[in-house]
Design an enzyme around this catalytic site. Sequence first.
Site, PDB file in Angstrom:
ATOM      1  N   HIS A   1       0.788  -1.222   0.000  1.00  0.00           N
ATOM      2  CA  HIS A   1       0.000   0.000   0.000  1.00  0.00           C
ATOM      3  C   HIS A   1       0.822   1.276   0.000  1.00  0.00           C
ATOM      4  CE1 HIS A   1      -3.828  -2.030   0.401  1.00  0.00           C
ATOM      5  NE2 HIS A   1      -3.373  -2.729   1.402  1.00  0.00           N
TER       6      HIS A   1
ATOM      7  N   CYS B   1      -6.345  -8.761   5.182  1.00  0.00           N
ATOM      8  CA  CYS B   1      -5.039  -8.469   4.586  1.00  0.00           C
ATOM      9  C   CYS B   1      -3.925  -9.166   5.351  1.00  0.00           C
ATOM     10  CB  CYS B   1      -4.782  -6.954   4.583  1.00  0.00           C
ATOM     11  SG  CYS B   1      -5.588  -6.089   3.229  1.00  0.00           S
TER      12      CYS B   1
ATOM     13  N   CYS C   1     -23.744   0.001  25.037  1.00  0.00           N
ATOM     14  CA  CYS C   1     -25.128   0.463  24.927  1.00  0.00           C
ATOM     15  C   CYS C   1     -26.090  -0.685  25.187  1.00  0.00           C
ATOM     16  CB  CYS C   1     -25.389   1.038  23.528  1.00  0.00           C
ATOM     17  SG  CYS C   1     -24.709   2.692  23.274  1.00  0.00           S
TER      18      CYS C   1
END
Lengths: 207, 289
Positions: free
Chosen positions: B108, B142, B250
């Site tokens: 990358h 990846c 939550c």
Amino acid sequence: MSQIVPHGKQLSRFGLCSSHTGKRRWAFAAVFALTVLLPSMAFAQSATHQCNQTGTDTIAEYAVTKGQTLPAAIERRLTSRASNARRGLNWTVDPEFGNCIACHKIGAILQTPSNDNPEGIGKFGRQGDLGPALDGVADRYAEAELRMIIVDPKQAFPKADTIMPAYYSVSERHNVIEDCRNRVVLTAEQIEDIVAFLKTLKSKPEG
Amino acid sequence: MMALATKPVLENKASWAVAALAFGGVILCISFQPSFGAEGDGRTTPIVPKLADHPLKRIWSGFHYASEVAQQSQSNRDQNPAKAWYETGAQNWARIEGKAGKSCAACHGDAAKSMKGAATRFPAYFKPWKKLMNIEQRINECRTKFLRASPWKIESRDMLAMSIFVRAQSSGMPVRVRTYGPALSFLEAGKDYYYRRRGQLDMSCAHCHERFPGRNFRDLRLSQGQSNGFPSYRLRWKEPWSLHRRFAACNRLTRAQSLAPGADDYVNLELYLAARGRGLRVESPSVRD
């Protein structure tokens, strides 16, 4: 609270471990994975709430009738034990129980504002404002209606899609954590204590 | 204006008057025209949803509801308390790891270029899995496939750091997830999760975050529950949390079952939140109270 018994322990009594054939070993491994590993991952979440021990088979039955202003009310007390407004205040402010002031302001329990504490936040901590303030609530609703609102606000305010939880109901819950399944949030005695406390929240008399 | 610069001195006063008027007109136009992207960034000005049936009339980032202290800490990268995680992510990006003898950088290159915009598009439908994939899952995909390294636990410091590092490369860009095509059914599942009451306390996400943003639950100011700032460093947590960790918290608040990070329900909900907050800028790592 029930203990979680890993199923793997039970399997060893059925003799699968002692097998010598390859197929049985694979079967054991698969069953072990399905019954021990996966469920234990699900239970990795910690139960942070000590749900009270009242379950569905011990909820007192109550009759719902039409209220003075609300469509539903509960005339009769949920318990014959004497209720106590002071205890009711405890349940109202304690985050583990009613935690009512998380959403409802009660001015009557604030401290006198001072320079250091202009909002008068007392030992009970800051109060929230998701719901209406409760000062004067005893003037707005009859005792039977106060009881209904706490027991199941969805019946008291059927059109409001209210955020307020039902404190004495177990119907139609979805995805409840294991410790709280089929349990009510508050016991009948706690609810009656809170009703007794709310009845003290009257507006000052006129004149 | 260029014409004025190259022309010789104007011949008479009338020409000067016209030139002055033109100049003044241009200045006025620049001052009063609405800024491009006029709808705002959801921080100081709200985003007005384009779709008529969007459940919110105005979209606000959690930034809008945060204290000044939190806002200031976020705005300055050096002051951002999640800075250490960003730096760990940058180091791991360049670190060779795994049997393939590569680092992220090997494929990358410079993350600032290759990862720019990535955070605006996740979660995305991933054909080999036939379901959604979020950035953390993409990172592990990846790692396992191309680095041939072991996957990181989703809530590990390494994964949190890489998630922050990758997302920060899209900082300031508007979220624009794809919600049509194969992603649509997962969006619907996420929306269903958002509006379903759950837990012993029987509340849905919408009850707090659609109805009461700006109001207070005890001392906690409710926001719209947008996801554009995650992983988010909440000052009371003293560490950044991933979005899925926040979902689990939550859930426990309403006494509902929480799921492991990466669970399908959570990834679907993540897509729904991204769509619900479409146009908000990526703020990872955000700072909140």
